[in-house]
Write a protein that holds these residues in place. Structure first.
Motif, PDB file in Angstrom:
ATOM      1  N   HIS A 193      11.033   3.512   6.726  1.00 39.78           N
ATOM      2  CA  HIS A 193       9.656   3.964   6.954  1.00 39.78           C
ATOM      3  C   HIS A 193       8.900   2.999   7.862  1.00 39.78           C
ATOM      4  CE1 HIS A 193       5.738   5.761   6.008  1.00 39.78           C
ATOM      5  NE2 HIS A 193       5.280   4.522   5.866  1.00 39.78           N
ATOM      6  N   PHE A 194       9.153   1.687   7.720  1.00 39.79           N
ATOM      7  CA  PHE A 194       8.419   0.690   8.496  1.00 39.79           C
ATOM      8  C   PHE A 194       9.179   0.203   9.727  1.00 39.79           C
ATOM      9  CE2 PHE A 194       6.142   0.462   4.479  1.00 39.79           C
ATOM     10  CZ  PHE A 194       4.839   0.385   4.928  1.00 39.79           C
ATOM     11  N   ARG A 213       0.831  -1.214   0.000  1.00 40.44           N
ATOM     12  CA  ARG A 213       0.000   0.000   0.000  1.00 40.44           C
ATOM     13  C   ARG A 213       0.859   1.255   0.000  1.00 40.44           C
ATOM     14  NH1 ARG A 213      -2.804  -3.500   3.095  1.00 40.44           N
ATOM     15  NH2 ARG A 213      -1.863  -2.767   5.037  1.00 40.44           N
ATOM     16  N   HIS A 214       1.960   1.216   0.743  1.00 41.31           N
ATOM     17  CA  HIS A 214       2.874   2.360   0.753  1.00 41.31           C
ATOM     18  C   HIS A 214       3.458   2.588  -0.629  1.00 41.31           C
ATOM     19  CE1 HIS A 214       5.940   5.142   2.186  1.00 41.31           C
ATOM     20  NE2 HIS A 214       6.854   4.398   1.590  1.00 41.31           N
ATOM     21  N   VAL A 215       3.860   1.515  -1.293  1.00 39.44           N
ATOM     22  CA  VAL A 215       4.426   1.631  -2.628  1.00 39.44           C
ATOM     23  C   VAL A 215       3.396   2.199  -3.596  1.00 39.44           C
ATOM     24  CG1 VAL A 215       5.296   0.309  -4.601  1.00 39.44           C
ATOM     25  CG2 VAL A 215       6.164  -0.165  -2.302  1.00 39.44           C
ATOM     26  N   LEU A 216       2.168   1.674  -3.558  1.00 36.55           N
ATOM     27  CA  LEU A 216       1.119   2.160  -4.465  1.00 36.55           C
ATOM     28  C   LEU A 216       0.854   3.645  -4.282  1.00 36.55           C
ATOM     29  CD1 LEU A 216      -1.474  -0.762  -4.350  1.00 36.55           C
ATOM     30  CD2 LEU A 216      -0.192   0.022  -6.349  1.00 36.55           C
ATOM     31  N   GLY A 217       0.946   4.116  -3.049  1.00 36.70           N
ATOM     32  CA  GLY A 217       0.689   5.531  -2.786  1.00 36.70           C
ATOM     33  C   GLY A 217       1.838   6.442  -3.141  1.00 36.70           C
ATOM     34  N   ASN A 218       3.010   5.856  -3.445  1.00 41.56           N
ATOM     35  CA  ASN A 218       4.186   6.685  -3.709  1.00 41.56           C
ATOM     36  C   ASN A 218       4.896   6.306  -4.999  1.00 41.56           C
ATOM     37  OD1 ASN A 218       4.761   8.347  -1.006  1.00 41.56           O
ATOM     38  ND2 ASN A 218       4.001   6.321  -0.443  1.00 41.56           N
ATOM     39  N   LEU A 219       4.191   5.658  -5.918  1.00 37.02           N
ATOM     40  CA  LEU A 219       4.816   5.173  -7.143  1.00 37.02           C
ATOM     41  C   LEU A 219       5.387   6.286  -8.002  1.00 37.02           C
ATOM     42  CD1 LEU A 219       2.402   2.334  -8.322  1.00 37.02           C
ATOM     43  CD2 LEU A 219       4.804   2.082  -7.704  1.00 37.02           C
ATOM     44  N   ARG A 220       4.698   7.399  -8.035  1.00 37.67           N
ATOM     45  CA  ARG A 220       5.086   8.442  -8.985  1.00 37.67           C
ATOM     46  C   ARG A 220       6.207   9.338  -8.460  1.00 37.67           C
ATOM     47  NH1 ARG A 220       2.104  10.488 -13.430  1.00 37.67           N
ATOM     48  NH2 ARG A 220       0.213   9.500 -12.681  1.00 37.67           N
ATOM     49  N   ARG A 221       6.192   9.609  -7.153  1.00 35.88           N
ATOM     50  CA  ARG A 221       7.130  10.597  -6.642  1.00 35.88           C
ATOM     51  C   ARG A 221       7.984  10.126  -5.461  1.00 35.88           C
ATOM     52  NH1 ARG A 221       6.561  12.602 -10.827  1.00 35.88           N
ATOM     53  NH2 ARG A 221       5.583  14.566 -11.402  1.00 35.88           N
ATOM     54  N   GLY A 279      12.452  -5.454  -5.336  1.00 33.22           N
ATOM     55  CA  GLY A 279      12.730  -4.550  -6.449  1.00 33.22           C
ATOM     56  C   GLY A 279      11.875  -4.847  -7.669  1.00 33.22           C
ATOM     57  N   ARG A 280      11.712  -6.137  -7.992  1.00 36.55           N
ATOM     58  CA  ARG A 280      10.877  -6.507  -9.128  1.00 36.55           C
ATOM     59  C   ARG A 280       9.411  -6.187  -8.865  1.00 36.55           C
ATOM     60  NH1 ARG A 280      12.167  -7.358 -14.133  1.00 36.55           N
ATOM     61  NH2 ARG A 280      10.530  -8.929 -14.315  1.00 36.55           N
ATOM     62  N   GLN A 281       8.978  -6.322  -7.609  1.00 34.54           N
ATOM     63  CA  GLN A 281       7.589  -6.008  -7.278  1.00 34.54           C
ATOM     64  C   GLN A 281       7.305  -4.527  -7.489  1.00 34.54           C
ATOM     65  OE1 GLN A 281       5.041  -8.230  -6.116  1.00 34.54           O
ATOM     66  NE2 GLN A 281       3.820  -6.439  -6.622  1.00 34.54           N
ATOM     67  N   VAL A 282       8.211  -3.677  -7.048  1.00 39.69           N
ATOM     68  CA  VAL A 282       8.039  -2.233  -7.248  1.00 39.69           C
ATOM     69  C   VAL A 282       8.009  -1.909  -8.737  1.00 39.69           C
ATOM     70  CG1 VAL A 282       9.091   0.040  -6.897  1.00 39.69           C
ATOM     71  CG2 VAL A 282       9.069  -1.616  -5.035  1.00 39.69           C
ATOM     72  N   ARG A 283       8.923  -2.506  -9.495  1.00 40.91           N
ATOM     73  CA  ARG A 283       8.962  -2.278 -10.942  1.00 40.91           C
ATOM     74  C   ARG A 283       7.650  -2.710 -11.586  1.00 40.91           C
ATOM     75  NH1 ARG A 283      13.070  -2.514 -15.255  1.00 40.91           N
ATOM     76  NH2 ARG A 283      12.278  -3.700 -17.035  1.00 40.91           N
TER      77      ARG A 283
END
Length: 369
Positions: free
Chosen positions: A240-241, A221-229, A260-264
């Motif tokens: 952060h956690f 959820r944190h990644v989804l909320g911060n994908l762009r910036r 890393g692959r999940q974020v990508r």
């Protein structure tokens, strides 16, 4: 999210209002003020922000020095059997229950069982993140439930750090969770608390998996909320956690993708939605999603989706047209879209691609050179 505050009330009404709000949002309590210098006989500054998860209620509360008493009379008036997990964000709280006394500072938490008397002494201005859980979701999982309350747990390390991280992550996203996610978080939090406080042997095995799944869900959820910036490097997200970089990577050891692959993958999926639905140029989209240029976006799309962004956009729009025709009983003319190739080019349509599956079906393959 609901909010209550005494700020706009006449001084003479503040304390009575505060007592009613505390009792309504938490459990029957008898608040008693510290009538220190500068406080009138009825004035009391305080506020509550509250939002439900599912069976768990989440709230942030802040006020001035005071004592909360949950005595025998209050226990009889308690409508549900609950356990409170109180995490101190600011100030100091001294809690007592079953003959035990604990002192909690910022970053520390303790459990309190609302089916028995307890007291909470806030010795200065304070702020607390409080989760109210059904009693039977936590205590039956503990090896010694009679020794679990009024004990200070630090959020600085180990499994108790997972409780603190999950409380912060849940509170920051609680109003945006869909029902299925909220239900999963609700169950996972009870398991995380039990695993951290002292589980039975069977609950310990379940709890370890639940802790990892809960943290991993919060990370997603944190990644989804911060994908762009946002800074989504492993070091930044681990910090952060409140976990180590090694622990963050360990969360993905038994998953299909590394961190890393999940974020990508999540970034590409979100970018692909914008490519398909948006009207911005592909160059502008590439820049807005952090790609160095359109060529970089093209390479990543080919690697992840098997086609270029322009092909992906064209395929999705043709699919949308086909669905519209099916609904309205026939074809309709659609003007050419940016990125479409000349009509003479030979194409294999999305529906005619049985040899491709999953993510790559989304893109058009060309039969010719």
């Amino acid at each position: 999210m609901r909010t209550w505050t005494t700020d706009q009330l006449p001084v003479s009404d503040q304390f009575g209002y505060w007592r009613d709000v505390i009792c309504e949002q938490f459990t029957p309590l008898s608040p008693r003020r510290d009538d220190g210098p500068g406080r009138g006989p009825d004035g009391l500054r305080g506020w509550v922000r509250s939002s439900p998860l599912r069976s768990t209620n989440c709230a942030v509360v802040g006020s001035t020095a005071q004592r909360h008493v949950h005595g025998v009379h209050e226990v009889r008036r308690t409508p549900t059997d609950s356990v409170f997990v109180n995490l101190v964000l600011d100030g100091v709280c001294v809690g007592s229950q079953r003959g035990r006394t604990c002192r909690m500072g910022a970053g520390e938490f303790a459990l309190f069982d609302a089916t028995e008397p307890f007291t909470l002494d806030y010795v200065e201005d304070w702020e607390v993140l409080s989760f109210r859980l059904p009693r039977d979701s936590v205590l039956p999982r503990l090896a010694r439930p009679d020794r679990a309350t009024a004990v200070t747990f630090s959020g600085a390390h180990g499994s108790t750090a997972a409780v603190v991280s999950m409380m912060h992550a849940t509170w920051s996203t609680v109003d945006g969770l869909d029902p299925a996610t909220a239900a999963a978080m609700d169950d996972a939090f009870a398991a995380v608390v039990a695993a951290a406080v002292g589980p039975t042997t069977g609950a310990a095995e379940q709890g370890r998996g639940s802790v990892d799944a809960a943290i991993r869900g919060a990370v997603h959820r944190h990644v989804l909320g911060n994908l762009r910036r946002g800074d989504l490097s492993a070091h930044a997200v681990a910090r952060h956690f409140g976990i180590s970089v090694r622990k963050l990577h360990a969360l993905y050891e038994d998953q299909d993708l590394t961190y890393g692959r999940q974020v990508r993958r999540m970034r590409i999926d979100a970018c692909a939605q914008e490519v398909a639905a948006g009207d911005d140029t592909l160059t502008a989209i590439a820049a807005s999603w952090g790609f160095s240029d359109l060529s970089h976006l093209n390479r990543v799309f080919r690697s992840e989706l098997g086609c270029r962004p322009s092909e992906y956009r064209a395929a999705r729009r043709r699919e949308s047209v086909r669905q519209g025709e099916a609904r309205h009983g026939g074809p309709r003319w659609v003007p050419p879209q940016p990125g479409d190739r000349p009509a003479a080019a030979s194409r294999v349509d999305v529906g005619d691609m049985p040899r491709f599956s999953g993510r790559r079906r989304a893109c058009v393959r060309h039969a010719g050179p």
